[in-house]
Design a protein around this motif. Sequence first.
Motif, mmCIF file in Angstrom:
data_model
loop_
_atom_site.group_PDB
_atom_site.id
_atom_site.type_symbol
_atom_site.label_atom_id
_atom_site.label_comp_id
_atom_site.label_asym_id
_atom_site.label_seq_id
_atom_site.Cartn_x
_atom_site.Cartn_y
_atom_site.Cartn_z
ATOM 1 N N UNK A 168 15.369 -0.541 7.314
ATOM 2 C CA UNK A 168 14.097 0.018 7.741
ATOM 3 C C UNK A 168 13.185 0.175 6.535
ATOM 4 N N UNK A 169 11.916 -0.171 6.781
ATOM 5 C CA UNK A 169 10.858 0.105 5.815
ATOM 6 C C UNK A 169 9.760 0.860 6.561
ATOM 7 N N UNK A 170 8.932 1.567 5.799
ATOM 8 C CA UNK A 170 7.750 2.185 6.374
ATOM 9 C C UNK A 170 6.557 1.404 5.864
ATOM 10 N N UNK A 171 5.756 0.895 6.794
ATOM 11 C CA UNK A 171 4.536 0.172 6.451
ATOM 12 C C UNK A 171 3.356 1.014 6.920
ATOM 13 N N UNK A 172 2.369 1.188 6.037
ATOM 14 C CA UNK A 172 1.288 2.121 6.320
ATOM 15 C C UNK A 172 -0.051 1.399 6.279
ATOM 16 N N UNK A 173 -0.819 1.571 7.333
ATOM 17 C CA UNK A 173 -2.216 1.159 7.398
ATOM 18 C C UNK A 173 -2.965 2.222 6.605
ATOM 19 N N UNK A 174 -3.051 2.020 5.289
ATOM 20 C CA UNK A 174 -3.344 3.114 4.362
ATOM 21 C C UNK A 174 -4.813 3.339 4.034
ATOM 22 N N UNK A 175 -5.707 2.488 4.500
ATOM 23 C CA UNK A 175 -7.121 2.640 4.131
ATOM 24 C C UNK A 175 -7.650 4.048 4.395
ATOM 25 N N UNK A 176 -7.435 4.569 5.556
ATOM 26 C CA UNK A 176 -7.980 5.896 5.892
ATOM 27 C C UNK A 176 -6.869 6.846 6.342
ATOM 28 N N UNK A 177 -5.664 6.609 5.872
ATOM 29 C CA UNK A 177 -4.514 7.390 6.318
ATOM 30 C C UNK A 177 -4.443 8.726 5.573
ATOM 31 N N UNK A 178 -4.526 9.845 6.308
ATOM 32 C CA UNK A 178 -4.521 11.158 5.656
ATOM 33 C C UNK A 178 -3.126 11.707 5.368
ATOM 34 N N UNK A 179 -2.069 10.976 5.729
ATOM 35 C CA UNK A 179 -0.718 11.515 5.608
ATOM 36 C C UNK A 179 0.153 10.722 4.631
ATOM 37 N N UNK A 180 -0.474 9.999 3.726
ATOM 38 C CA UNK A 180 0.286 9.177 2.771
ATOM 39 C C UNK A 180 1.257 10.018 1.946
ATOM 40 N N UNK B 249 2.249 0.305 1.350
ATOM 41 C CA UNK B 249 0.908 0.737 1.734
ATOM 42 C C UNK B 249 -0.001 -0.487 1.676
ATOM 43 N N UNK B 250 -0.689 -0.766 2.763
ATOM 44 C CA UNK B 250 -1.615 -1.891 2.814
ATOM 45 C C UNK B 250 -3.034 -1.333 2.793
ATOM 46 N N UNK B 251 -3.811 -1.761 1.794
ATOM 47 C CA UNK B 251 -5.187 -1.290 1.617
ATOM 48 C C UNK B 251 -6.091 -2.473 1.292
ATOM 49 N N UNK B 252 -7.400 -2.273 1.516
ATOM 50 C CA UNK B 252 -8.328 -3.311 1.072
ATOM 51 C C UNK B 252 -8.855 -2.954 -0.311
#
Length: 146
Positions: free
Chosen positions: A1-13, A29-32
């Motif tokens: 298992x991995x955790x992948x995060x739509x991190x651009x505006x994620x407040x719970x990183x 963490x995936x960001x632009x």
Amino acid sequence: MRILVDADACPVKTIIVREAKKRGIPVTMVVDTSHQLNDGYSEVVMVDKGADSADVKLINLTKSGDLVVTQDFGVAAMALGKRALALNQNGMEYSQQNMDKLLFERHVGKEVRRRGRHTKGAQKRTQADDRAFEEKLIVMLERKRT
């Protein structure tokens, strides 16, 4: 298992990284390019700015059994289609049972906005939202370990 995060505006990183580190679970963490991110633990994948570029990359990285954290219903639906788990930043677990309703509500909201009407924006984030997310994240991580 991995955790992948739509991190651009994620407040719970921070919560994600703390709980992942406790369990030795890798985080991506995936960001632009308009965001800077370095938490000392996560792999950071940076993509060009563009409509849905981070979402597409995140889904391309997702594999069965991963946990995707996103507020985007479309991303969550694609993650579920890849047999991954999906979690909203407020602690709602996306599932096949709630996805049709969520996607329909998103569609209706877009139609309303397209016609020039306004819809309610997101409510201000609270500590209760953070607690709800953390509690559900822990439950999901522990469920995957068994």
